[in-house]
Design a protein around this motif. Structure first.
Motif, short mmCIF file in Angstrom:
data_model
loop_
_atom_site.label_atom_id
_atom_site.label_comp_id
_atom_site.label_asym_id
_atom_site.label_seq_id
_atom_site.Cartn_x
_atom_site.Cartn_y
_atom_site.Cartn_z
N SER A 18 0.81 -1.21 0.00
CA SER A 18 0.00 0.00 0.00
C SER A 18 0.84 1.26 0.00
O SER A 18 0.48 2.23 -0.64
N SER A 19 1.95 1.26 0.73
CA SER A 19 2.76 2.48 0.75
C SER A 19 3.17 2.87 -0.66
O SER A 19 3.17 4.05 -1.00
N GLN A 20 3.46 1.90 -1.51
CA GLN A 20 3.81 2.19 -2.90
C GLN A 20 2.56 2.60 -3.69
O GLN A 20 2.63 3.51 -4.50
N GLU A 23 1.86 6.14 -2.62
CA GLU A 23 2.86 7.03 -3.19
C GLU A 23 2.58 7.28 -4.67
O GLU A 23 2.62 8.41 -5.14
N GLN A 38 -1.50 12.09 1.14
CA GLN A 38 -0.72 11.17 1.97
C GLN A 38 -1.27 11.08 3.39
O GLN A 38 -1.31 10.01 3.96
N SER A 42 -3.23 7.56 5.28
CA SER A 42 -2.27 6.97 6.23
C SER A 42 -2.96 6.15 7.32
O SER A 42 -2.37 5.88 8.35
N ILE A 47 -3.31 1.30 4.66
CA ILE A 47 -1.97 0.72 4.63
C ILE A 47 -2.03 -0.78 4.33
O ILE A 47 -1.14 -1.33 3.70
#
Length: 160
Positions: A18-20, A23, A38, A42, A47
């Protein structure tokens, strides 16, 4: 990359942390406020998202929650105001937020079946919120909180 309707399309693998995903989304050309994107994305549930469909569904759920919160704010203000012109503008916004809630909820279910329809359905929320903003300004409703709420909904539309 844009699809045939001019909407932003993401090139990501089906399974990606998920972070990718976040992003990639937040750095996309359609996103006007990367910091908001962002921060809004979060949460632990976001995530945990493993693909764009899950991420999109969660974004729509965040949009529903924010639209419902703003709808409550509009309804509270309507109870306190007496100006016919202000009431007309506020009622226009109430209808726009009801539509936004309905559309965000509908898009959540459409994402799995037809992502192009979902993309269109979330995009059409923006003009209704823009009309709400215009009505507030024309009626001289002095409520920065309402204008900020409208901007947040527009951010959710762009993320969607």
């Amino acid at each position: 990359m844009l699809d045939e309707f001019g909407f932003h399309k993401f090139n990501v693998s089906p399974q990606m942390p998920s972070s990718q995903l976040v992003e990639n989304l937040c750095n996309g050309k359609a996103i006007k406020n990367r910091r908001f994107c962002q921060k809004a994305l979060s949460t632990p549930k976001v995530i945990a998202a493993m693909d764009t469909t899950q991420l999109g569904t969660l974004i729509m759920k965040l949009g529903v929650a924010n639209a419902k919160a703003m709808l409550n704010v509009y309804n509270e203000i309507i109870k306190k105001l007496g100006s016919p012109q202000a009431l007309k503008a506020l009622n226009c916004c109430v209808e726009a937020y009801k539509y936004a809630i309905f559309s965000f909820e509908m898009v959540s279910s459409e994402l799995v079946e037809d992502s192009q329809t979902a993309n269109y359905d979330v995009a059409v929320i923006g003009p209704r919120i823009a009309n709400c903003k215009k009505e507030l300004i024309n009626a001289k409703v002095q409520a920065p909180r309402l204008l900020a709420g409208n901007q947040f909904i527009n951010y959710h539309v762009l993320m969607g």
